[in-house]
Every structure is written in C-alpha cells, then in structure tokens.
Design a protein around this motif. Sequence first.
Motif, PDB file in Angstrom:
ATOM      1  N   ARG A  77      36.868 -45.288  18.805  1.00  0.00           N
ATOM      2  CA  ARG A  77      36.284 -44.040  18.321  1.00  0.00           C
ATOM      3  C   ARG A  77      37.126 -42.831  18.700  1.00  0.00           C
ATOM      4  O   ARG A  77      37.116 -41.824  18.014  1.00  0.00           O
ATOM      5  N   ALA A  78      37.853 -42.945  19.795  1.00  0.00           N
ATOM      6  CA  ALA A  78      38.627 -41.801  20.264  1.00  0.00           C
ATOM      7  C   ALA A  78      40.015 -41.738  19.635  1.00  0.00           C
ATOM      8  O   ALA A  78      40.781 -40.844  19.938  1.00  0.00           O
ATOM      9  N   ASP A  79      40.351 -42.700  18.788  1.00  0.00           N
ATOM     10  CA  ASP A  79      41.682 -42.766  18.206  1.00  0.00           C
ATOM     11  C   ASP A  79      41.885 -41.588  17.250  1.00  0.00           C
ATOM     12  O   ASP A  79      41.285 -41.534  16.177  1.00  0.00           O
ATOM     13  N   PRO A  80      42.749 -40.640  17.611  1.00  0.00           N
ATOM     14  CA  PRO A  80      42.930 -39.455  16.762  1.00  0.00           C
ATOM     15  C   PRO A  80      43.703 -39.749  15.483  1.00  0.00           C
ATOM     16  O   PRO A  80      43.673 -38.956  14.551  1.00  0.00           O
ATOM     17  N   GLY A  81      44.408 -40.884  15.448  1.00  0.00           N
ATOM     18  CA  GLY A  81      45.214 -41.184  14.268  1.00  0.00           C
ATOM     19  C   GLY A  81      44.499 -42.033  13.239  1.00  0.00           C
ATOM     20  O   GLY A  81      45.078 -42.351  12.189  1.00  0.00           O
ATOM     21  N   ALA A  82      43.251 -42.407  13.504  1.00  0.00           N
ATOM     22  CA  ALA A  82      42.539 -43.306  12.595  1.00  0.00           C
ATOM     23  C   ALA A  82      42.357 -42.676  11.214  1.00  0.00           C
ATOM     24  O   ALA A  82      42.509 -43.347  10.193  1.00  0.00           O
ATOM     25  N   PHE A  83      42.019 -41.391  11.178  1.00  0.00           N
ATOM     26  CA  PHE A  83      41.786 -40.713   9.903  1.00  0.00           C
ATOM     27  C   PHE A  83      43.059 -40.682   9.073  1.00  0.00           C
ATOM     28  O   PHE A  83      43.033 -40.992   7.868  1.00  0.00           O
ATOM     29  N   ALA A  84      44.159 -40.337   9.713  1.00  0.00           N
ATOM     30  CA  ALA A  84      45.431 -40.277   8.979  1.00  0.00           C
ATOM     31  C   ALA A  84      45.845 -41.660   8.502  1.00  0.00           C
ATOM     32  O   ALA A  84      46.314 -41.824   7.363  1.00  0.00           O
ATOM     33  N   ARG A  85      45.682 -42.677   9.342  1.00  0.00           N
ATOM     34  CA  ARG A  85      46.065 -44.037   8.942  1.00  0.00           C
ATOM     35  C   ARG A  85      45.222 -44.525   7.772  1.00  0.00           C
ATOM     36  O   ARG A  85      45.705 -45.276   6.924  1.00  0.00           O
ATOM     37  N   PHE A  86      43.967 -44.094   7.738  1.00  0.00           N
ATOM     38  CA  PHE A  86      43.114 -44.534   6.632  1.00  0.00           C
ATOM     39  C   PHE A  86      43.683 -44.058   5.300  1.00  0.00           C
ATOM     40  O   PHE A  86      43.792 -44.834   4.347  1.00  0.00           O
TER      41      PHE A  86
END
Length: 330
Positions: A77-86
């Motif tokens: 949940r704390a991964d700041p890059g998840a949105f960009a990777r999506f």
Amino acid sequence: MDVEAVVAAHREEWARLDELGRKRRLTGTEAEEMLDLYQRAASHLSLVQSTSADPVLTQYLSTIIARARVKSSRDFRADPGAFARFFLETFPAICYRAWRWWAGVGVAFVVLTALVAWWTATHPGFVSSVLSPEEISQLTRHDFEDYYSSYAAQDFAFRVWTNNAWVAALCITLGALGFPIPLLLWSNIVNTGVSAGLMASDDRLSLFFGLILPHGMLELTSIFVAAGIGLRGFWSWIEPGPRSRADAFAAEMRTAFTAAMGLVAVLALCGFIEAFVTPSGLPTPVRLLIGFTAWCSFIAYVVILGRRAVAAGVTGDVDARLREDELVAG
C-alpha cells in the motif's frame, strides 16, 4: 508425520521469513523473497495442522506468517510507484495482450454498423412504417445535433462518462458468460447504424460523422477493448492451455477487472471530448483532428508501452500479494 524432520528441513526458511517480517524496510528482491517464503510457510502450517498436534510449532508458524502478511500488505500500500506502473506497464500490457480480440470486435462492429446504415438508407419503406416523416425529420434535423448540447457541458460529460463506464463494466463482467457481449454490442450497432442511415437518407451524413467521430473514435475503441478483454476471459475457460480451467479463467478475469480501472480514465477523456469539443463552435476539421489525435495517442500508448511491458514479462495480473494464498509444496 515426523515433526522434528520437518523442523530440521525448514528451520532456516522460517527463520529467514521471521527476519524479513521484522525488517523496517524491504528491497524489491527481499519483498519477492518474503512472498515466496510466506507461501511455503503457509503450506507447512497447513501440513502441521492436519497431521500434528504440536501447539508450539503451530503457534510459531502462525505468528511469523501473520507478521509477514501484515508487512507485505503495508509495503504494497505504501508503494509510491504503483500508480505510475499501472498506467505505464500494467494497463497497456493488458490491452496489448488482448489486441487481436478487441481489434476483431472493432472490425465486426464497423462492418455490421455500415450494413445496418446501408439497409436503413435503402429501405425507406421499413423506416416509414416505424417512424412518421415528421419524426424522422425531427431526428435528423434537430434531435441528433441537439443531443450534444442539451445539458451543461460538465453535467453532460459526467453523464457520458458514467454511461460508457457502465457499458464497459458490463462487457468485462459478462465476459464470464461470453454470449451477452455480442448482444450488448448489437444494440449499439443498431442504434448507430440506424442513425447513420437516417442521416444519410436526409443528405446529412457529413454532419453525422462531424458529430460522432471526434469522441466516437476513442469512445468506441474503449468499448471494443472492454469487450475484447471480456471475450478473452470467456475463451480462457474454453481453451485454458497448459493451466487448469479455474486457474486460467481466474487469471484472465483478474486482469480484466484491473483493465476496467484504466478504461475508466480513458472514458473520462472521451466524456470530456464529447461534452466540450463535439458541440463546440470549432470547425469540423479541427474537431475531427482533436478526436483523431486522441485516438492515435491511445493506440500508440498501447502498442509502444504495451509491447515493451509484455516483452518485460508483465501480464497485467494483480500483484501476488493481493491474491488468495497459494499452497506451495515445500
């Protein structure tokens, strides 16, 4: 079961899982290692619970597994890059992997719509048996064009967005059954084809294309993508390949619902174009150019980023830490 033998064989794995679960921060490699150890420990716990009554070992395994689960969830949940990777990897990879499906849906849709339009334009007797000449004139000379400016732009954009998102969601959800998707698309084919045929018979086909293409190119493509991904999910049940039917279907439908989140964003752009560009006072060539640019940008986005992501091994499936626990033989 020889409990001592199990402990001797897996003591180091459990200790490593305990160590990773207690660490404050994990690297990407450590996170993957912890996930693998977590799955193994879960299978060991299941084995111990079913064949042994050792309460100490059961409590120990339960504790380190619970700690690893909490740690894994928190880090994800704390991964700041998840949105960009999506949007840079996951979503374009899903669309690219299913491109043959949605391209086929798109070709079929266009061909059938053209046939319906031709039939409508060349069979005025049938149309006149359903609509009066006054109603046809009202539709072609007023209603079709007025539709795009009948609401405040922001309200219209929201209405269009939610309606199209609902259609896309239905296409993806009904992928489990397969046959409802063609039925759902057929209603859109008939509506679009009949409107085009009526506008053509009234020599207003250029107005039809001038109003529907600026937003319609990207909007319809988004619906094609949703339908193609849904049909791909249905086909995975029929032809699962080397996987079991349940595993293949589960994986494809997970990616389908993941794709739905990306399509929501694309359809929001379609709603904006339909509300603010289509009914605007811009010259028709400019409105068409805006719509064509948006469509080309989406196709390039899928082809370039999607191909790159697929080549890197991205499947679009949800992160393993969000899936149901798997029992891995230890």
